[in-house]
Design an enzyme around this catalytic site. Structure first.
Site, short mmCIF file in Angstrom:
data_model
loop_
_atom_site.label_atom_id
_atom_site.label_comp_id
_atom_site.label_asym_id
_atom_site.label_seq_id
_atom_site.Cartn_x
_atom_site.Cartn_y
_atom_site.Cartn_z
N LYS A 66 1.25 -0.46 13.02
CA LYS A 66 1.52 -0.80 11.63
C LYS A 66 0.22 -1.12 10.90
O LYS A 66 -0.24 -2.26 10.88
CB LYS A 66 2.51 -1.96 11.55
CG LYS A 66 3.88 -1.61 12.16
CD LYS A 66 4.87 -2.75 12.03
CE LYS A 66 6.19 -2.43 12.70
NZ LYS A 66 6.89 -1.28 12.11
N THR A 67 -0.40 -0.11 10.30
CA THR A 67 -1.66 -0.26 9.58
C THR A 67 -1.58 0.47 8.24
O THR A 67 -0.73 1.33 8.03
CB THR A 67 -2.84 0.32 10.39
OG1 THR A 67 -2.70 1.76 10.44
CG2 THR A 67 -2.86 -0.22 11.81
N GLN B 43 -5.17 -6.31 2.22
CA GLN B 43 -5.10 -7.23 3.35
C GLN B 43 -6.09 -6.89 4.46
O GLN B 43 -6.46 -7.76 5.26
CB GLN B 43 -3.68 -7.25 3.90
CG GLN B 43 -2.67 -7.77 2.89
CD GLN B 43 -1.25 -7.70 3.40
OE1 GLN B 43 -0.92 -8.21 4.46
NE2 GLN B 43 -0.37 -7.05 2.63
N SER C 103 0.82 -1.21 0.00
CA SER C 103 0.00 0.00 0.00
C SER C 103 0.86 1.26 0.00
O SER C 103 0.63 2.18 -0.79
CB SER C 103 -0.95 -0.01 1.20
OG SER C 103 -0.25 -0.21 2.41
N ASP D 253 5.02 -0.65 7.14
CA ASP D 253 5.35 -1.61 8.20
C ASP D 253 6.85 -1.81 8.41
O ASP D 253 7.26 -2.20 9.50
CB ASP D 253 4.71 -2.96 7.88
CG ASP D 253 3.20 -2.91 7.86
OD1 ASP D 253 2.63 -1.89 8.32
OD2 ASP D 253 2.57 -3.87 7.40
N CYS E 99 -1.44 -4.55 11.34
CA CYS E 99 -2.79 -4.39 11.87
C CYS E 99 -2.95 -5.10 13.21
O CYS E 99 -3.54 -6.18 13.30
CB CYS E 99 -3.84 -4.89 10.89
SG CYS E 99 -5.52 -4.40 11.38
N ALA F 151 -3.71 2.58 7.29
CA ALA F 151 -4.06 3.97 7.59
C ALA F 151 -2.81 4.76 7.97
O ALA F 151 -2.69 5.94 7.65
CB ALA F 151 -5.08 4.02 8.72
N GLU G 118 9.38 -5.14 -7.06
CA GLU G 118 8.33 -5.91 -6.39
C GLU G 118 8.15 -7.23 -7.12
O GLU G 118 7.79 -7.24 -8.30
CB GLU G 118 7.02 -5.13 -6.36
CG GLU G 118 5.80 -5.93 -5.91
CD GLU G 118 5.98 -6.58 -4.55
OE1 GLU G 118 5.87 -7.82 -4.47
OE2 GLU G 118 6.23 -5.84 -3.58
N CYS H 85 -7.58 1.88 13.48
CA CYS H 85 -7.90 0.46 13.52
C CYS H 85 -9.41 0.31 13.69
O CYS H 85 -9.95 0.54 14.78
CB CYS H 85 -7.18 -0.20 14.70
SG CYS H 85 -7.48 -1.98 14.80
#
Length: 459
Positions: free
Chosen positions: A346-347, A82, A52, A338, A202, A349, A74, A381
């Site tokens: 670690k999200t 996810q 993301s 992350d 997350c 958002a 990548e 979250c």
């Protein structure tokens, strides 16, 4: 329910594995050709990782710098949303709704090198890839995400490989469909859910699936026969007191057993036994019989990154300034998401909120100007507590609530559930990955006029 979901689990897994093998064969052929060439590439900005944060930043940077100034390294050909995996685990979404081809989400102005980074050399401003290529960069953005270490728990991979087995995990597309199968099959006994002794992506997800599962058991009339147990390595239910105080009454009302500082260290699939250690007294072990086990694997930064000791901190993540997200030593290196060593949750958002800061600071660094943008640690979250309710947690580095809406967000709300289930996927695909979504800060400021009567939450 789709025809795919109705297929037997073994057939679904075989299809997924067949697709993966096809991708791997393509990758091998692709890498073999690249290795023969041993190409050298030069770019203004190298983005390592197409998750993301990597996608969003590649879009922003290539839009500003122009075509082929940005290279994205990548190896995956599929990009997963996810955040949808918890809903898939509860049967509310399907796996095929959670992904798109990588070629569709990476920006067209960037050059995609479908290989993995295998060696970082920040002293020479180069990264080597699995295809034998060497990429020289002016600026490096590390967006590698986290590595799932299922193999670190003895017996776990074996248990997850058992067809129609009792062990599942929402954290991998290979295993997420097993969760709903386990929910449907269990008729009684212990349903055990875990949280590992490591950073996780997350951090709310391990308990979201607890609440979803418990609600499913009630809906299907078998709750009285099932003990729902949440064993977490953390010392608390949730790290932000404002929301933990709202979650504890839910846990107690729904008769969910919560054991803190209890870490999964082994699975014995032949006996349906999970072995836990007491983190406050590691010599103390617990063996618990399960009828269903939902396991969250330990996680870490990818090995290629952790091998480069110049780039990482003691915890194994990119050593960045938590405000600017610039590396503390190498001023032409930044991190997002992350893999960053910034002490935020670690999200996705968090990555969205980091993206405008990293973008403007990278452009400033390229132009030789001071870095002025600051990341406040914002994370979000959406704590799914069932099939129609969410507590929307938002907070900053200090674990102080940083809420967007002019309502009490520490309460279960159907409106927040609809936003999580239906609106956030659209926002992710249509706004975040193309580089247009910078988090809800602007919305929060606009809605702040309606918050004058709202009591300020405490951390």
């Amino acid at each position: 329910m789709s025809s795919y979901t109705c297929l037997p689990l073994a057939l679904r897994q075989s299809r997924l594995l067949a697709t993966r093998r096809l991708s791997e064969r393509f990758l091998v052929r692709h890498l073999s050709a690249s290795q023969a060439l041993h190409d050298k590439h030069d770019c203004k900005v190298l983005v390592v990782g197409g998750g993301s944060g990597g996608c969003a930043m590649a879009a922003k940077l290539s839009s500003r710098l122009g075509r082929n100034k940005v290279i994205v390294v990548e190896p995956a050909d599929i990009h997963y949303y996810q955040a949808m995996f918890t809903l898939i685990g509860g049967g509310m979404k399907r796996l095929e709704q959670s992904y798109k081809p990588m070629s569709e989400v990476l920006p067209k102005k960037a050059k995609w090198l479908r290989e993995a980074a295998v060696e970082f050399d920040p002293d020479s401003n180069t990264v080597k890839t699995s295809g034998g290529n060497t990429i020289k960069y002016d600026m490096l953005l590390i967006a590698t995400g986290l590595q799932l270490n299922y193999d670190k728990i003895p017996g776990l991979e074996e248990a997850l490989a058992i067809p129609n087995g009792k062990v599942s995990s929402i954290y991998s597309p290979m295993y997420v469909d097993r969760v709903y199968d386990c929910l449907r099959k269990i008729e009684g006994g212990n349903a055990i859910f875990t949280y590992p002794s490591s950073p996780v992506k997350c951090p709310g997800a391990p308990q979201k699936i607890v609440y979803i599962s418990e609600h499913y058991f009630r809906k299907t009339g078998k709750r009285n026969k099932i003990n729902v147990i949440y064993n977490t390595a953390l010392p608390v239910l949730f790290g932000v007191k404002h929301y933990a105080d709202a979650l504890w009454p839910i846990v107690k009302k729904r008769n969910i057993t919560v054991n803190t500082r209890r870490n999964l260290i082994e699975v014995k699939p032949g006996q349906d036994i999970a072995v836990f250690e007491n983190l406050d007294n590691p010599a103390e072990r617990f063996e618990e019989k399960y009828s269903m086990l939902h396991a969250v694997p330990p996680m870490s930064a990818p090995e290629a990154l952790t091998r480069c000791k110049q780039l990482i901190n003691e915890a194994g993540f990119v050593d960045v300034d938590q405000s600017t997200l610039q590396h503390t030593k190498y001023k032409n290196v930044f991190a997002i998401g992350d893999s960053s060593g910034s002490p935020n949750s670690k999200t996705a958002a968090s990555a969205a909120a980091q993206s405008p800061v990293v973008f403007r600071n990278m452009i400033a660094a390229l132009d030789g100007k001071p870095l002025r943008d600051v990341y406040d640690g914002y994370a979000s979250c959406p704590l799914v507590t069932g099939y129609h309710s969410v507590i929307l947690a938002e907070f900053d580095y200090t674990l102080t609530p940083l809420e967007t809406f002019p309502v009490a967000q520490n309460k279960e709300r159907y409106s927040m559930f609809i936003m999580k289930k239906d609106l956030m996927p659209l926002l992710y695909w249509k706004l975040m990955l193309p580089g247009y979504w910078n988090g809800p800060a602007l919305m929060r400021n606009l809605l702040s006029v309606f918050k004058f009567n709202k009591k300020k939450p405490t951390s």
